[in-house]
Motif scaffolding. Structure first.
Motif, PDB file in Angstrom:
ATOM      1  N   LEU A   4      -0.506 -20.746  -8.669  1.00 16.10           N
ATOM      2  CA  LEU A   4      -0.762 -20.321 -10.094  1.00 16.10           C
ATOM      3  C   LEU A   4       0.221 -19.531 -10.966  1.00 16.10           C
ATOM      4  CD1 LEU A   4      -4.284 -18.507  -9.311  1.00 16.10           C
ATOM      5  CD2 LEU A   4      -3.898 -20.462 -10.469  1.00 16.10           C
ATOM      6  N   VAL A 133      -9.128 -23.785 -13.331  1.00 20.84           N
ATOM      7  CA  VAL A 133      -8.031 -23.133 -13.673  1.00 20.84           C
ATOM      8  C   VAL A 133      -8.540 -22.274 -14.891  1.00 20.84           C
ATOM      9  CG1 VAL A 133      -5.901 -23.220 -14.297  1.00 20.84           C
ATOM     10  CG2 VAL A 133      -6.360 -24.542 -12.588  1.00 20.84           C
ATOM     11  N   GLN A 313      -5.170 -25.873  -9.028  1.00 20.15           N
ATOM     12  CA  GLN A 313      -3.611 -25.601  -9.546  1.00 20.15           C
ATOM     13  C   GLN A 313      -2.585 -26.408  -8.523  1.00 20.15           C
ATOM     14  OE1 GLN A 313      -2.969 -24.833 -12.747  1.00 20.15           O
ATOM     15  NE2 GLN A 313      -0.906 -25.688 -12.286  1.00 20.15           N
ATOM     16  N   ASN A 317      -0.215 -29.178  -9.411  1.00 16.44           N
ATOM     17  CA  ASN A 317       1.098 -28.970  -9.124  1.00 16.44           C
ATOM     18  C   ASN A 317       1.577 -30.299  -8.353  1.00 16.44           C
ATOM     19  OD1 ASN A 317       0.968 -26.865 -10.823  1.00 16.44           O
ATOM     20  ND2 ASN A 317       1.117 -25.439  -8.610  1.00 16.44           N
TER      21      ASN A 317
END
Length: 591
Positions: A4, A133, A313, A317
Protein backbone atom coordinates in the motif's frame (compact mmCIF):
# COMPACT_ATOMS: atom_id res chain seq x y z
CA UNK A 1 0.97 -3.45 4.23
CA UNK A 2 4.13 -2.62 2.26
CA UNK A 3 2.26 -2.90 -1.03
CA UNK A 4 0.00 0.00 0.00
CA UNK A 5 3.02 2.32 0.22
CA UNK A 6 2.64 2.69 -3.57
CA UNK A 7 -0.33 4.95 -2.82
CA UNK A 8 1.80 7.45 -0.88
CA UNK A 9 2.29 9.53 -4.03
CA UNK A 10 -1.46 10.11 -4.13
CA UNK A 11 -1.52 11.12 -0.47
CA UNK A 12 1.12 13.71 -1.32
CA UNK A 13 -0.94 14.89 -4.28
CA UNK A 14 -4.05 15.34 -2.10
CA UNK A 15 -2.14 16.25 1.06
CA UNK A 16 -4.32 19.26 1.90
CA UNK A 17 -7.51 17.22 1.83
CA UNK A 18 -5.79 14.54 3.91
CA UNK A 19 -4.41 17.01 6.47
CA UNK A 20 -7.72 18.87 6.75
CA UNK A 21 -9.57 15.58 7.16
CA UNK A 22 -7.25 14.51 9.98
CA UNK A 23 -7.59 17.94 11.60
CA UNK A 24 -11.39 17.66 11.48
CA UNK A 25 -11.19 14.19 13.06
CA UNK A 26 -9.07 15.55 15.93
CA UNK A 27 -11.42 18.51 16.47
CA UNK A 28 -14.56 16.36 16.36
CA UNK A 29 -13.16 13.86 18.85
CA UNK A 30 -12.06 16.62 21.23
CA UNK A 31 -15.67 17.76 21.53
CA UNK A 32 -16.89 14.15 21.60
CA UNK A 33 -14.67 13.32 24.59
CA UNK A 34 -16.03 16.31 26.55
CA UNK A 35 -19.67 15.20 26.33
CA UNK A 36 -19.42 12.34 28.91
CA UNK A 37 -17.67 14.73 31.32
CA UNK A 38 -20.60 17.19 31.20
CA UNK A 39 -23.09 14.34 31.68
CA UNK A 40 -21.17 13.16 34.76
CA UNK A 41 -21.06 16.69 36.19
CA UNK A 42 -24.81 17.05 35.68
CA UNK A 43 -25.45 13.84 37.65
CA UNK A 44 -23.16 15.00 40.43
CA UNK A 45 -25.11 18.27 40.72
CA UNK A 46 -28.45 16.44 40.64
CA UNK A 47 -27.35 13.92 43.28
CA UNK A 48 -25.98 16.67 45.48
CA UNK A 49 -22.45 15.29 45.36
CA UNK A 50 -21.20 18.61 43.95
CA UNK A 51 -22.17 21.77 45.74
CA UNK A 52 -23.43 24.79 43.85
CA UNK A 53 -21.40 27.99 43.94
CA UNK A 54 -22.81 31.21 45.28
CA UNK A 55 -25.48 32.55 42.94
CA UNK A 56 -25.91 29.22 41.09
CA UNK A 57 -29.24 27.42 40.90
CA UNK A 58 -29.59 23.69 40.25
CA UNK A 59 -32.03 24.15 37.35
CA UNK A 60 -29.95 26.63 35.37
CA UNK A 61 -26.68 24.81 36.09
CA UNK A 62 -27.97 21.46 34.84
CA UNK A 63 -29.75 23.14 31.92
CA UNK A 64 -26.48 24.85 30.97
CA UNK A 65 -24.62 21.53 31.08
CA UNK A 66 -27.36 19.90 28.96
CA UNK A 67 -27.04 22.76 26.51
CA UNK A 68 -23.29 22.19 26.29
CA UNK A 69 -23.89 18.48 25.62
CA UNK A 70 -26.24 19.35 22.74
CA UNK A 71 -23.90 22.03 21.41
CA UNK A 72 -20.89 19.72 21.51
CA UNK A 73 -22.88 16.97 19.76
CA UNK A 74 -23.80 19.42 16.99
CA UNK A 75 -20.16 20.54 16.66
CA UNK A 76 -19.00 16.92 16.63
CA UNK A 77 -21.53 16.11 13.87
CA UNK A 78 -20.42 19.14 11.85
CA UNK A 79 -16.77 18.04 12.00
CA UNK A 80 -17.85 14.51 11.02
CA UNK A 81 -19.52 16.00 7.93
CA UNK A 82 -16.34 17.91 7.07
CA UNK A 83 -14.27 14.75 7.60
CA UNK A 84 -16.34 12.86 5.05
CA UNK A 85 -16.19 15.78 2.64
CA UNK A 86 -12.38 15.66 2.73
CA UNK A 87 -11.23 12.07 3.33
CA UNK A 88 -14.00 10.18 1.52
CA UNK A 89 -13.91 12.53 -1.46
CA UNK A 90 -10.10 12.24 -1.46
CA UNK A 91 -10.49 8.45 -1.72
CA UNK A 92 -12.76 8.89 -4.75
CA UNK A 93 -10.23 11.18 -6.45
CA UNK A 94 -7.45 8.66 -5.83
CA UNK A 95 -9.69 5.86 -7.15
CA UNK A 96 -10.21 7.92 -10.31
CA UNK A 97 -6.46 8.55 -10.70
CA UNK A 98 -5.54 4.92 -10.02
CA UNK A 99 -8.01 3.59 -12.59
CA UNK A 100 -6.65 6.00 -15.17
CA UNK A 101 -3.08 4.98 -14.34
CA UNK A 102 -3.97 1.30 -14.76
CA UNK A 103 -5.79 1.97 -18.03
CA UNK A 104 -2.81 3.95 -19.31
CA UNK A 105 -0.59 1.00 -18.39
CA UNK A 106 -2.90 -1.35 -20.28
CA UNK A 107 -2.31 0.69 -23.42
CA UNK A 108 1.47 0.74 -22.94
CA UNK A 109 1.88 -3.02 -22.61
CA UNK A 110 2.73 -5.05 -25.67
CA UNK A 111 1.09 -7.84 -27.60
CA UNK A 112 3.11 -10.57 -25.85
CA UNK A 113 1.73 -9.51 -22.45
CA UNK A 114 -1.89 -9.84 -23.58
CA UNK A 115 -1.26 -13.32 -24.98
CA UNK A 116 -0.49 -14.45 -21.41
CA UNK A 117 -3.35 -12.66 -19.60
CA UNK A 118 -7.05 -13.38 -19.34
CA UNK A 119 -9.53 -10.58 -19.99
CA UNK A 120 -11.43 -11.31 -16.78
CA UNK A 121 -8.32 -10.92 -14.64
CA UNK A 122 -7.41 -7.62 -16.30
CA UNK A 123 -10.94 -6.32 -15.79
CA UNK A 124 -10.93 -7.43 -12.17
CA UNK A 125 -7.76 -5.46 -11.42
CA UNK A 126 -9.15 -2.20 -12.74
CA UNK A 127 -12.57 -2.65 -11.13
CA UNK A 128 -12.83 -4.89 -8.06
CA UNK A 129 -9.21 -4.54 -6.93
CA UNK A 130 -9.33 -0.75 -7.18
CA UNK A 131 -12.63 -0.72 -5.28
CA UNK A 132 -11.01 -2.70 -2.46
CA UNK A 133 -8.12 -0.24 -2.37
CA UNK A 134 -10.55 2.69 -2.19
CA UNK A 135 -12.03 1.23 0.99
CA UNK A 136 -8.60 1.53 2.58
CA UNK A 137 -8.14 5.06 1.24
CA UNK A 138 -11.46 6.29 2.64
CA UNK A 139 -13.12 4.37 5.49
CA UNK A 140 -9.90 2.56 6.44
CA UNK A 141 -7.95 5.76 7.03
CA UNK A 142 -10.89 7.63 8.52
CA UNK A 143 -11.76 5.04 11.17
CA UNK A 144 -8.12 4.36 12.03
CA UNK A 145 -7.45 8.07 12.48
CA UNK A 146 -10.65 8.36 14.49
CA UNK A 147 -9.43 5.76 17.00
CA UNK A 148 -5.94 7.27 17.20
CA UNK A 149 -7.41 10.74 17.84
CA UNK A 150 -10.20 9.69 20.23
CA UNK A 151 -8.20 7.38 22.50
CA UNK A 152 -5.84 10.05 23.97
CA UNK A 153 -8.76 12.44 24.66
CA UNK A 154 -10.77 9.71 26.41
CA UNK A 155 -7.71 8.45 28.28
CA UNK A 156 -6.93 11.97 29.52
CA UNK A 157 -10.47 12.47 30.80
CA UNK A 158 -10.52 9.04 32.44
CA UNK A 159 -7.18 9.57 34.18
CA UNK A 160 -8.36 12.99 35.33
CA UNK A 161 -11.39 11.34 36.97
CA UNK A 162 -9.45 8.53 38.68
CA UNK A 163 -6.23 6.80 37.65
CA UNK A 164 -7.04 3.44 39.30
CA UNK A 165 -10.49 3.26 37.72
CA UNK A 166 -9.02 4.17 34.29
CA UNK A 167 -6.42 1.40 34.49
CA UNK A 168 -9.05 -1.23 35.32
CA UNK A 169 -11.30 0.01 32.53
CA UNK A 170 -8.48 -0.13 29.98
CA UNK A 171 -7.05 -3.51 31.10
CA UNK A 172 -8.77 -5.59 28.33
CA UNK A 173 -7.35 -3.42 25.53
CA UNK A 174 -3.87 -5.11 25.27
CA UNK A 175 -5.64 -8.46 24.85
CA UNK A 176 -7.63 -6.94 21.99
CA UNK A 177 -4.47 -5.66 20.29
CA UNK A 178 -2.85 -9.10 20.56
CA UNK A 179 -5.85 -10.83 18.97
CA UNK A 180 -5.84 -8.37 16.07
CA UNK A 181 -2.15 -8.97 15.46
CA UNK A 182 -2.56 -12.76 15.42
CA UNK A 183 -5.51 -12.76 13.02
CA UNK A 184 -4.27 -10.13 10.53
CA UNK A 185 -1.75 -12.44 8.79
CA UNK A 186 -4.41 -15.09 8.24
CA UNK A 187 -6.79 -12.47 6.86
CA UNK A 188 -4.13 -11.27 4.42
CA UNK A 189 -3.66 -14.76 2.98
CA UNK A 190 -7.39 -15.38 2.75
CA UNK A 191 -7.91 -12.00 1.06
CA UNK A 192 -5.40 -12.87 -1.66
CA UNK A 193 -7.13 -16.22 -2.26
CA UNK A 194 -10.52 -14.50 -2.56
CA UNK A 195 -9.24 -11.93 -5.07
CA UNK A 196 -7.56 -14.57 -7.24
CA UNK A 197 -10.70 -16.69 -7.26
CA UNK A 198 -12.79 -13.66 -8.17
CA UNK A 199 -10.51 -13.04 -11.16
CA UNK A 200 -11.08 -16.61 -12.33
CA UNK A 201 -14.83 -16.17 -11.89
CA UNK A 202 -14.75 -12.91 -13.89
CA UNK A 203 -12.78 -14.59 -16.68
CA UNK A 204 -15.26 -17.45 -16.89
CA UNK A 205 -18.18 -15.01 -16.99
CA UNK A 206 -16.56 -12.90 -19.70
CA UNK A 207 -15.77 -15.96 -21.84
CA UNK A 208 -19.32 -17.26 -21.41
CA UNK A 209 -20.88 -13.97 -22.51
CA UNK A 210 -18.49 -13.62 -25.47
CA UNK A 211 -19.14 -17.20 -26.61
CA UNK A 212 -22.88 -17.31 -25.90
CA UNK A 213 -23.74 -17.97 -29.55
CA UNK A 214 -21.45 -21.02 -29.64
CA UNK A 215 -22.83 -22.25 -26.30
CA UNK A 216 -26.40 -22.02 -27.57
CA UNK A 217 -25.55 -23.50 -30.96
CA UNK A 218 -24.11 -26.62 -29.30
CA UNK A 219 -26.80 -26.69 -26.54
CA UNK A 220 -24.11 -26.52 -23.86
CA UNK A 221 -25.94 -24.20 -21.45
CA UNK A 222 -25.92 -26.92 -18.78
CA UNK A 223 -22.16 -27.43 -19.14
CA UNK A 224 -21.54 -23.65 -18.97
CA UNK A 225 -23.77 -23.37 -15.90
CA UNK A 226 -21.92 -26.24 -14.18
CA UNK A 227 -18.54 -24.60 -14.86
CA UNK A 228 -19.76 -21.29 -13.48
CA UNK A 229 -21.35 -22.98 -10.47
CA UNK A 230 -18.12 -24.85 -9.70
CA UNK A 231 -16.12 -21.62 -9.81
CA UNK A 232 -18.81 -19.83 -7.77
CA UNK A 233 -18.70 -22.55 -5.13
CA UNK A 234 -14.94 -22.20 -4.88
CA UNK A 235 -15.28 -18.43 -4.54
CA UNK A 236 -18.02 -18.83 -1.93
CA UNK A 237 -15.92 -21.32 0.06
CA UNK A 238 -12.90 -19.02 0.15
CA UNK A 239 -15.03 -15.96 0.90
CA UNK A 240 -16.76 -17.73 3.79
CA UNK A 241 -13.37 -18.60 5.30
CA UNK A 242 -12.53 -14.90 5.26
CA UNK A 243 -15.98 -13.96 6.60
CA UNK A 244 -15.70 -16.47 9.47
CA UNK A 245 -12.29 -15.12 10.41
CA UNK A 246 -13.58 -11.56 10.24
CA UNK A 247 -16.73 -12.50 12.20
CA UNK A 248 -14.61 -13.43 15.23
CA UNK A 249 -13.54 -9.81 15.67
CA UNK A 250 -16.84 -8.14 16.49
CA UNK A 251 -18.07 -10.51 19.23
CA UNK A 252 -14.57 -10.73 20.74
CA UNK A 253 -14.13 -6.96 20.84
CA UNK A 254 -17.68 -6.45 22.14
CA UNK A 255 -16.97 -8.99 24.90
CA UNK A 256 -13.79 -7.19 25.88
CA UNK A 257 -15.54 -3.80 25.87
CA UNK A 258 -18.32 -5.30 27.98
CA UNK A 259 -15.72 -6.67 30.38
CA UNK A 260 -14.19 -3.21 30.60
CA UNK A 261 -17.62 -1.73 31.42
CA UNK A 262 -18.23 -4.31 34.18
CA UNK A 263 -14.82 -3.61 35.68
CA UNK A 264 -15.58 0.11 35.62
CA UNK A 265 -18.89 -0.41 37.43
CA UNK A 266 -17.41 -2.78 40.01
CA UNK A 267 -14.29 -0.75 40.79
CA UNK A 268 -16.26 2.50 40.58
CA UNK A 269 -18.69 1.14 43.15
CA UNK A 270 -15.86 0.29 45.54
CA UNK A 271 -14.26 3.71 45.06
CA UNK A 272 -17.60 5.47 45.54
CA UNK A 273 -18.19 3.50 48.73
CA UNK A 274 -14.78 4.65 49.94
CA UNK A 275 -15.65 8.23 49.04
CA UNK A 276 -12.87 8.55 46.46
CA UNK A 277 -15.13 9.38 43.50
CA UNK A 278 -18.76 10.33 42.91
CA UNK A 279 -21.53 8.51 41.01
CA UNK A 280 -21.34 10.93 38.10
CA UNK A 281 -17.63 10.08 37.68
CA UNK A 282 -18.50 6.40 37.21
CA UNK A 283 -21.08 7.33 34.58
CA UNK A 284 -18.55 9.57 32.82
CA UNK A 285 -16.00 6.73 32.79
CA UNK A 286 -18.55 4.24 31.39
CA UNK A 287 -19.64 6.71 28.70
CA UNK A 288 -16.00 7.32 27.78
CA UNK A 289 -15.55 3.54 27.45
CA UNK A 290 -18.67 3.42 25.25
CA UNK A 291 -17.15 6.24 23.16
CA UNK A 292 -14.26 3.89 22.51
CA UNK A 293 -16.49 0.88 21.79
CA UNK A 294 -17.13 1.50 18.09
CA UNK A 295 -13.62 2.74 17.25
CA UNK A 296 -12.13 -0.36 18.88
CA UNK A 297 -14.85 -2.62 17.49
CA UNK A 298 -14.10 -1.21 14.02
CA UNK A 299 -10.49 -2.41 14.27
CA UNK A 300 -11.51 -5.83 13.04
CA UNK A 301 -13.47 -4.38 10.13
CA UNK A 302 -10.72 -1.90 9.28
CA UNK A 303 -8.11 -4.67 9.50
CA UNK A 304 -10.16 -6.73 7.05
CA UNK A 305 -10.46 -3.71 4.74
CA UNK A 306 -6.73 -3.03 4.92
CA UNK A 307 -5.77 -6.66 4.35
CA UNK A 308 -8.08 -6.92 1.36
CA UNK A 309 -6.71 -3.63 0.04
CA UNK A 310 -3.13 -4.83 0.54
CA UNK A 311 -3.88 -8.04 -1.36
CA UNK A 312 -5.56 -6.07 -4.16
CA UNK A 313 -2.80 -3.46 -4.33
CA UNK A 314 -0.19 -6.20 -4.52
CA UNK A 315 -1.99 -7.60 -7.59
CA UNK A 316 -2.16 -4.09 -9.05
CA UNK A 317 1.54 -3.49 -8.28
CA UNK A 318 2.54 -6.74 -10.00
CA UNK A 319 0.83 -5.46 -13.10
CA UNK A 320 2.13 -1.87 -12.84
CA UNK A 321 5.70 -3.14 -12.38
CA UNK A 322 5.48 -5.02 -15.67
CA UNK A 323 7.58 -3.29 -18.30
CA UNK A 324 6.52 -3.56 -21.94
CA UNK A 325 8.96 -5.46 -24.12
CA UNK A 326 8.20 -3.05 -26.99
CA UNK A 327 9.05 0.57 -26.16
CA UNK A 328 9.43 3.79 -28.09
CA UNK A 329 13.16 4.50 -27.83
CA UNK A 330 13.28 7.96 -29.38
CA UNK A 331 11.18 11.05 -30.11
CA UNK A 332 13.22 11.94 -33.19
CA UNK A 333 10.99 12.87 -36.17
CA UNK A 334 10.68 10.10 -38.73
CA UNK A 335 11.83 10.54 -42.30
CA UNK A 336 9.37 9.63 -45.10
CA UNK A 337 9.01 5.95 -45.85
CA UNK A 338 11.16 4.58 -48.69
CA UNK A 339 11.58 0.89 -47.97
CA UNK A 340 11.19 -1.84 -45.37
CA UNK A 341 13.78 -4.62 -45.30
CA UNK A 342 14.00 -7.92 -43.46
CA UNK A 343 17.53 -9.26 -43.00
CA UNK A 344 17.93 -12.85 -41.77
CA UNK A 345 15.02 -12.27 -39.39
CA UNK A 346 13.87 -15.09 -37.14
CA UNK A 347 11.34 -15.11 -34.34
CA UNK A 348 10.26 -17.42 -31.53
CA UNK A 349 8.07 -16.78 -28.48
CA UNK A 350 10.52 -18.11 -25.90
CA UNK A 351 14.05 -19.49 -25.55
CA UNK A 352 12.74 -23.07 -25.48
CA UNK A 353 10.15 -22.57 -28.21
CA UNK A 354 10.69 -23.45 -31.89
CA UNK A 355 11.02 -20.69 -34.47
CA UNK A 356 7.75 -19.33 -35.80
CA UNK A 357 9.68 -17.51 -38.55
CA UNK A 358 13.17 -18.45 -39.76
CA UNK A 359 15.70 -16.58 -41.93
CA UNK A 360 13.22 -14.17 -43.52
CA UNK A 361 14.79 -11.92 -46.17
CA UNK A 362 12.94 -9.50 -48.44
CA UNK A 363 12.71 -5.80 -49.32
CA UNK A 364 9.48 -3.87 -49.68
CA UNK A 365 9.74 -0.54 -51.48
CA UNK A 366 7.31 2.37 -51.42
CA UNK A 367 4.34 1.91 -53.74
CA UNK A 368 4.81 -1.86 -54.09
CA UNK A 369 2.28 -4.53 -53.21
CA UNK A 370 3.62 -7.62 -51.46
CA UNK A 371 1.54 -10.79 -51.32
CA UNK A 372 2.14 -13.39 -48.61
CA UNK A 373 0.53 -16.80 -48.97
CA UNK A 374 0.78 -20.07 -47.14
CA UNK A 375 -1.11 -22.69 -45.22
CA UNK A 376 -2.60 -22.12 -41.78
CA UNK A 377 0.19 -21.83 -39.21
CA UNK A 378 2.83 -20.89 -41.77
CA UNK A 379 3.65 -17.63 -39.91
CA UNK A 380 1.81 -15.13 -42.13
CA UNK A 381 0.13 -13.15 -39.32
CA UNK A 382 3.32 -13.20 -37.25
CA UNK A 383 5.14 -11.60 -40.19
CA UNK A 384 2.65 -8.72 -40.13
CA UNK A 385 3.13 -8.34 -36.37
CA UNK A 386 6.86 -7.96 -37.02
CA UNK A 387 6.12 -5.17 -39.53
CA UNK A 388 3.87 -3.36 -37.03
CA UNK A 389 6.50 -4.04 -34.35
CA UNK A 390 4.11 -5.77 -32.02
CA UNK A 391 6.93 -8.28 -31.72
CA UNK A 392 10.72 -7.88 -31.96
CA UNK A 393 12.94 -10.36 -33.83
CA UNK A 394 14.70 -13.10 -31.87
CA UNK A 395 17.48 -12.87 -34.47
CA UNK A 396 18.24 -10.70 -37.49
CA UNK A 397 16.85 -7.24 -38.23
CA UNK A 398 13.83 -5.37 -39.54
CA UNK A 399 14.98 -2.12 -41.15
CA UNK A 400 13.04 1.05 -41.93
CA UNK A 401 14.97 3.12 -44.48
CA UNK A 402 18.15 1.25 -43.40
CA UNK A 403 17.48 2.00 -39.68
CA UNK A 404 16.63 -0.71 -37.21
CA UNK A 405 12.90 -0.67 -36.52
CA UNK A 406 13.59 -0.81 -32.76
CA UNK A 407 15.60 2.45 -32.96
CA UNK A 408 13.08 4.69 -34.73
CA UNK A 409 10.17 6.71 -33.35
CA UNK A 410 7.55 3.97 -32.89
CA UNK A 411 4.62 6.35 -32.44
CA UNK A 412 5.38 8.22 -35.68
CA UNK A 413 6.03 4.93 -37.49
CA UNK A 414 2.65 3.48 -36.52
CA UNK A 415 0.93 6.65 -37.69
CA UNK A 416 2.02 5.63 -41.20
CA UNK A 417 0.38 2.20 -40.85
CA UNK A 418 -3.11 0.84 -41.19
CA UNK A 419 -3.86 -2.80 -40.46
CA UNK A 420 -6.93 -4.92 -41.01
CA UNK A 421 -6.46 -7.88 -38.67
CA UNK A 422 -7.63 -11.40 -39.36
CA UNK A 423 -9.81 -11.33 -36.25
CA UNK A 424 -11.94 -8.26 -37.00
CA UNK A 425 -12.84 -6.18 -33.95
CA UNK A 426 -15.56 -3.52 -34.00
CA UNK A 427 -16.57 -1.38 -31.04
CA UNK A 428 -20.08 -1.20 -29.56
CA UNK A 429 -20.54 2.20 -31.16
CA UNK A 430 -21.96 3.71 -34.34
CA UNK A 431 -20.67 2.61 -37.75
CA UNK A 432 -19.55 6.23 -38.27
CA UNK A 433 -17.34 6.16 -35.16
CA UNK A 434 -15.98 2.70 -35.95
CA UNK A 435 -14.74 3.93 -39.34
CA UNK A 436 -13.55 7.30 -37.98
CA UNK A 437 -11.53 5.43 -35.34
CA UNK A 438 -8.88 4.72 -37.98
CA UNK A 439 -8.23 8.41 -38.68
CA UNK A 440 -5.22 10.15 -37.18
CA UNK A 441 -7.52 12.82 -35.75
CA UNK A 442 -10.84 11.30 -34.76
CA UNK A 443 -12.51 14.64 -33.99
CA UNK A 444 -11.86 16.28 -37.37
CA UNK A 445 -13.03 13.49 -39.68
CA UNK A 446 -15.59 14.74 -42.20
CA UNK A 447 -18.69 12.90 -43.35
CA UNK A 448 -17.31 12.92 -46.90
CA UNK A 449 -14.18 11.05 -45.78
CA UNK A 450 -16.30 8.47 -43.98
CA UNK A 451 -18.48 7.94 -47.06
CA UNK A 452 -15.47 7.65 -49.41
CA UNK A 453 -13.79 5.09 -47.14
CA UNK A 454 -16.99 3.03 -46.98
CA UNK A 455 -17.37 3.29 -50.76
CA UNK A 456 -13.81 2.10 -51.42
CA UNK A 457 -14.38 -0.82 -49.04
CA UNK A 458 -17.59 -1.61 -50.95
CA UNK A 459 -19.75 -1.46 -47.82
CA UNK A 460 -21.52 1.86 -48.44
CA UNK A 461 -24.61 0.24 -49.97
CA UNK A 462 -24.93 -2.08 -46.95
CA UNK A 463 -24.67 0.82 -44.50
CA UNK A 464 -27.24 2.91 -46.39
CA UNK A 465 -29.67 -0.01 -46.19
CA UNK A 466 -29.84 0.32 -42.40
CA UNK A 467 -32.57 2.66 -41.07
CA UNK A 468 -30.01 4.76 -39.19
CA UNK A 469 -27.28 4.34 -41.84
CA UNK A 470 -23.93 5.54 -40.42
CA UNK A 471 -25.53 6.19 -37.02
CA UNK A 472 -26.45 2.51 -36.63
CA UNK A 473 -25.14 1.33 -33.26
CA UNK A 474 -23.34 -1.99 -33.45
CA UNK A 475 -23.69 -4.73 -30.86
CA UNK A 476 -20.69 -6.17 -29.06
CA UNK A 477 -17.89 -6.86 -31.56
CA UNK A 478 -20.29 -5.86 -34.38
CA UNK A 479 -22.66 -8.76 -33.73
CA UNK A 480 -25.46 -7.23 -35.85
CA UNK A 481 -23.28 -7.29 -39.00
CA UNK A 482 -22.44 -10.28 -41.16
CA UNK A 483 -18.86 -11.55 -41.31
CA UNK A 484 -18.28 -9.93 -44.70
CA UNK A 485 -19.78 -6.61 -43.58
CA UNK A 486 -17.56 -6.55 -40.50
CA UNK A 487 -14.49 -7.16 -42.65
CA UNK A 488 -15.41 -4.37 -45.04
CA UNK A 489 -16.14 -1.87 -42.24
CA UNK A 490 -12.72 -2.78 -40.85
CA UNK A 491 -11.16 -2.14 -44.28
CA UNK A 492 -12.91 1.26 -44.42
CA UNK A 493 -11.44 2.07 -41.01
CA UNK A 494 -7.96 1.31 -42.36
CA UNK A 495 -8.44 3.28 -45.58
CA UNK A 496 -9.63 6.50 -43.92
CA UNK A 497 -6.13 7.04 -42.52
CA UNK A 498 -4.66 7.14 -46.07
CA UNK A 499 -1.65 5.19 -44.81
CA UNK A 500 1.80 4.88 -46.32
CA UNK A 501 1.76 1.16 -45.47
CA UNK A 502 -1.47 -0.85 -45.64
CA UNK A 503 -1.51 -4.31 -44.06
CA UNK A 504 -4.34 -6.71 -44.86
CA UNK A 505 -4.36 -9.96 -42.88
CA UNK A 506 -6.64 -12.37 -44.72
CA UNK A 507 -9.39 -9.78 -44.46
CA UNK A 508 -11.33 -10.85 -47.56
CA UNK A 509 -12.02 -14.41 -46.47
CA UNK A 510 -15.70 -13.73 -45.66
CA UNK A 511 -16.61 -11.91 -48.90
CA UNK A 512 -17.66 -13.39 -52.21
CA UNK A 513 -15.38 -13.30 -55.26
CA UNK A 514 -17.29 -10.47 -56.96
CA UNK A 515 -17.04 -8.24 -53.88
CA UNK A 516 -13.39 -9.22 -53.48
CA UNK A 517 -12.68 -8.14 -57.06
CA UNK A 518 -14.32 -4.72 -56.51
CA UNK A 519 -12.39 -4.09 -53.28
CA UNK A 520 -9.06 -5.15 -54.81
CA UNK A 521 -9.66 -2.89 -57.81
CA UNK A 522 -10.40 0.03 -55.48
CA UNK A 523 -7.30 -0.68 -53.43
CA UNK A 524 -5.15 -0.83 -56.55
CA UNK A 525 -6.48 2.57 -57.64
CA UNK A 526 -5.82 4.10 -54.19
CA UNK A 527 -2.32 2.63 -54.13
CA UNK A 528 -1.50 4.30 -57.42
CA UNK A 529 -2.95 7.66 -56.33
CA UNK A 530 -1.31 7.77 -52.88
CA UNK A 531 1.84 5.70 -53.52
CA UNK A 532 0.63 3.33 -50.78
CA UNK A 533 2.71 0.27 -49.97
CA UNK A 534 0.54 -2.80 -49.35
CA UNK A 535 1.12 -6.16 -47.76
CA UNK A 536 -1.70 -8.60 -48.44
CA UNK A 537 -1.72 -11.83 -46.43
CA UNK A 538 -4.06 -14.51 -47.68
CA UNK A 539 -4.54 -18.21 -48.21
CA UNK A 540 -6.42 -17.45 -51.45
CA UNK A 541 -4.52 -16.89 -54.68
CA UNK A 542 -7.30 -14.61 -55.96
CA UNK A 543 -6.57 -12.01 -53.26
CA UNK A 544 -3.00 -11.63 -54.53
CA UNK A 545 -3.73 -11.07 -58.21
CA UNK A 546 -2.49 -7.46 -58.08
CA UNK A 547 0.66 -8.18 -56.05
CA UNK A 548 4.03 -7.09 -57.49
CA UNK A 549 5.92 -9.72 -55.52
CA UNK A 550 4.84 -12.82 -53.61
CA UNK A 551 6.31 -14.73 -50.67
CA UNK A 552 5.21 -18.33 -50.15
CA UNK A 553 5.59 -19.36 -46.49
CA UNK A 554 5.68 -22.87 -45.11
CA UNK A 555 6.57 -23.75 -41.52
CA UNK A 556 7.83 -20.20 -40.97
CA UNK A 557 10.23 -20.21 -43.94
CA UNK A 558 10.11 -18.60 -47.37
CA UNK A 559 9.98 -21.59 -49.69
CA UNK A 560 9.29 -19.56 -52.83
CA UNK A 561 9.33 -15.91 -53.82
CA UNK A 562 9.01 -13.85 -56.95
CA UNK A 563 6.59 -12.21 -59.33
CA UNK A 564 3.27 -14.03 -59.79
CA UNK A 565 3.88 -14.79 -63.45
CA UNK A 566 7.34 -16.20 -62.72
CA UNK A 567 6.06 -18.39 -59.88
CA UNK A 568 3.47 -19.96 -62.16
CA UNK A 569 6.31 -21.22 -64.38
CA UNK A 570 8.22 -22.94 -61.57
CA UNK A 571 5.71 -25.73 -60.88
CA UNK A 572 6.33 -25.28 -57.15
CA UNK A 573 4.16 -24.57 -54.13
CA UNK A 574 2.56 -21.47 -55.62
CA UNK A 575 1.62 -23.28 -58.84
CA UNK A 576 0.20 -26.16 -56.81
CA UNK A 577 -2.01 -23.78 -54.79
CA UNK A 578 -3.00 -21.97 -57.98
CA UNK A 579 -4.10 -25.16 -59.73
CA UNK A 580 -6.07 -26.39 -56.71
CA UNK A 581 -7.93 -23.12 -56.27
CA UNK A 582 -8.44 -22.73 -60.04
CA UNK A 583 -10.21 -26.07 -60.02
CA UNK A 584 -12.30 -25.15 -56.95
CA UNK A 585 -13.17 -21.57 -58.00
CA UNK A 586 -12.67 -21.18 -61.79
CA UNK A 587 -14.57 -17.87 -61.94
CA UNK A 588 -11.97 -16.17 -59.80
CA UNK A 589 -9.34 -16.55 -62.53
CA UNK A 590 -11.41 -15.77 -65.63
CA UNK A 591 -9.84 -12.34 -66.13
Amino acid sequence: MKSLSYLNKYFIKYRWRLLLGLLFIVAGNYFGAKIPVFVGKSLNFLSGKTELSAGQTLFWTVLGLAGLVMLFNIIKGFFLFLTRQTLIIMSRYIEFDLKNEIFEKYQQLDYAFYKKQSTGDLMNRISEDVSQVRQYLGPGIMYTANLIALFPFCLYEMLKINTELALYALAPLPIMATLIYLVSNRMNKLSKDVQQEQSRLSTLGQETFSGIRVIKAYIQEKHARQNFETSSQSYLKKTMRLVRTNALFMPTISLLIGTSTLLSIYMGGLLTYGGTIDTGDIVSTILLIYNLTWPFASIGWVTSINQRAAASQERINEFLRTEPAIKNQTETPLEPFRELRFENMSFRYGPDSPNVLSDINFTLKRGETLGVIGKTGAGKSTLLQMIVRQLDPSAGKVLYNSKNLSAINLTEYRKQLSIVPQDVFLFSDTIHNNIAFGALNFDTVTREEIVNAAKNAHVLHNIEAFPDQFETVLGERGVNLSGGQKQRVSIARALIRKPDILLLDDCLSAVDTETEEIILRNLQQLNRENQTTSVIVSHRISSLRNADYILVLEDGKIVEEGKPADLLLTNGHYRELYDKQLFEEPKVFED
